[in-house]
Design an enzyme around this catalytic site. Structure first.
Site, mmCIF file in Angstrom:
data_model
loop_
_atom_site.group_PDB
_atom_site.id
_atom_site.type_symbol
_atom_site.label_atom_id
_atom_site.label_comp_id
_atom_site.label_asym_id
_atom_site.label_seq_id
_atom_site.Cartn_x
_atom_site.Cartn_y
_atom_site.Cartn_z
ATOM 1 N N HIS A 63 -32.882 -5.578 2.433
ATOM 2 C CA HIS A 63 -32.667 -4.716 3.596
ATOM 3 C C HIS A 63 -32.349 -3.320 3.081
ATOM 4 C CE1 HIS A 63 -31.516 -3.581 7.718
ATOM 5 N NE2 HIS A 63 -30.617 -2.818 7.110
ATOM 6 N N CYS A 64 -33.135 -2.347 3.490
ATOM 7 C CA CYS A 64 -32.971 -0.968 3.036
ATOM 8 C C CYS A 64 -32.260 -0.157 4.114
ATOM 9 C CB CYS A 64 -34.330 -0.353 2.715
ATOM 10 S SG CYS A 64 -34.221 1.349 2.117
ATOM 11 N N VAL A 65 -31.071 0.347 3.787
ATOM 12 C CA VAL A 65 -30.305 1.126 4.770
ATOM 13 C C VAL A 65 -30.959 2.483 5.028
ATOM 14 C CG1 VAL A 65 -28.125 -0.008 4.217
ATOM 15 C CG2 VAL A 65 -28.789 2.055 2.960
ATOM 16 N N ASN A 67 -33.405 1.681 7.607
ATOM 17 C CA ASN A 67 -32.811 0.855 8.655
ATOM 18 C C ASN A 67 -33.732 -0.290 9.034
ATOM 19 O OD1 ASN A 67 -30.849 0.067 10.508
ATOM 20 N ND2 ASN A 67 -31.684 1.334 12.150
ATOM 21 N N ASN A 68 -34.288 -0.933 8.019
ATOM 22 C CA ASN A 68 -35.220 -2.023 8.269
ATOM 23 C C ASN A 68 -35.283 -2.918 7.041
ATOM 24 O OD1 ASN A 68 -37.079 -3.591 9.598
ATOM 25 N ND2 ASN A 68 -38.765 -2.121 9.470
#
Length: 374
Positions: free
Chosen positions: A206-208, A211-212
């Site tokens: 999950h890549c902040v 946001n996905n």
């Protein structure tokens, strides 16, 4: 309005002819900046080394400081801090997207406002100066796709087909295991993301910043986003460095001299040149330092994900195969690990099908198998 480049160089030459009595204080500033760079790079090395592990120097220091400060911190402030950290890192939010855009706007504004004009006065071709803006447009397109594209959500409607995309390796992924939250059988290579609250096919991470989740359907966009970002940052850094190099050569700083605090004439060495660049182009120098730092950080990350793509492995699988499990996401991981048999390392890259097929799987993801109706 842009400052005249020649007038800036004349000011530098005139300042060199003056008695520099504050050299030591200026060098102290340069020393402090060097210490700052070393500390930041050390933190990055520690993050890379201990990423995915539970007992890290950061956790130890954070927990110790928390215990010391807790008795003196109001209860409302403690709850607010916990809520903020949980909101930032354990719930979907656009904060890091806004931060990403803010940093990008700041860099592009500084490049356009100062560096672009200086480069034009030094006869840098307009084509070279337009390359960063082209790369910015390409990067923004892939950034948007990373944010908006579905990563490959496991749904009840698609589950029958998604179960047949990959075989279970019976080491990291076992048949018949259901997600306690989604109440669905987990396909091989999938994982439930607690931030997005969904299971994702071929889950990577999950890549902040977008946001996905990064999964089967958007890994290609994420890789292209990383490479286009590296290219843009590197190109701006090269143009900025070239501008500063020409500024030094045209001003004659390397042949100049100055008076130290004892009144002795000293040749202007590399440190003196860097010091005067800080004083003459402070915003440009800080921007260049930031760009170099970001470039190496992103380049290392892009190379790591390129390696994973070549061997057909996700970062989730890479961490799990080395025993790095997040206790926040897997509170019972320790008990499960003790009760499960020893993993078989004879097939390290179980899903690898060759270099070209692995890359093809990234850019042309495998689709759920559709059963024909009889």
């Amino acid at each position: 309005m842009l400052l005249d480049f020649k007038s800036d160089l004349e000011e530098v030459m005139s300042s060199l002819q003056l008695c520099v009595t504050s050299t030591r204080s200026r060098m102290d500033f340069l020393t402090l900046f060097a210490v700052y760079v070393v500390v930041v790079l050390t933190c990055i090395v520690l993050v890379c080394k201990y990423s995915g592990q539970q007992q890290t120097p950061f956790n130890i220091i954070f927990n110790y400081v928390g215990k010391v400060v807790a008795p003196f911190t109001p209860t409302w402030l403690q709850k607010f801090s916990q809520w903020t950290l949980h909101r930032l890192f354990h719930q979907r939010n656009n904060m890091f997207i806004y931060l990403h855009i803010l940093l990008e706007v700041a860099v592009c504004a500084e490049f356009t406002y100062e560096v672009f004009g200086f480069c034009r006065q030094m006869d840098t071709t307009l084509t070279s100066l337009c390359v960063p803006y082209v790369l910015l447009a390409i990067k923004t397109y892939f950034f948007y796709l990373c944010i908006k594209k579905d990563p490959g959500t496991v749904t009840k409607k698609k589950l029958a087909g998604q179960l047949h995309i990959y075989p279970y390796d019976r080491r990291l992924f076992h048949p018949g295991v259901s997600c306690e939250t989604c109440q669905l059988v987990k396909p091989a290579r999938s994982k439930h993301c607690r931030v997005c609250n969904r299971c994702v096919q071929r889950f990577d991470h999950h890549c902040v910043w977008v946001n996905n989740c990064i999964g089967a359907q958007n890994t290609r966009y994420f890789l292209l986003y990383l490479f286009s970002m590296c290219a843009m940052v590197g190109d701006i850094a090269v143009l900025t460095g070239d501008m500063l190099l020409h500024a030094v050569l045209r001003s004659g700083l390397l042949r100049a001299s100055y008076l130290d605090e004892y009144g002795q004439q000293q040749p202007a060495g590399p440190l003196f040149v860097v010091q005067h660049l800080f004083l003459t182009f402070p915003r440009i120098i800080f921007m260049l330092g930031f760009l170099v730092f970001v470039f190496f950080l992103l380049a290392g990350y892009a190379l790591f994900h390129s390696y994973l793509a070549l061997v057909n492995q996700t970062s989730n699988e890479w961490y799990k195969s080395r025993g790095y499990v997040c206790q926040h996401c897997h509170p019972t991981a320790t008990a499960d690990h003790l009760s499960s048999p020893a993993p078989d390392h004879s097939k390290r890259y179980y899903y690898s099908r060759g270099l070209l097929r692995n890359l093809g799987e990234i850019f042309f993801p495998l689709q759920p198998v559709k059963k024909k109706d009889n």
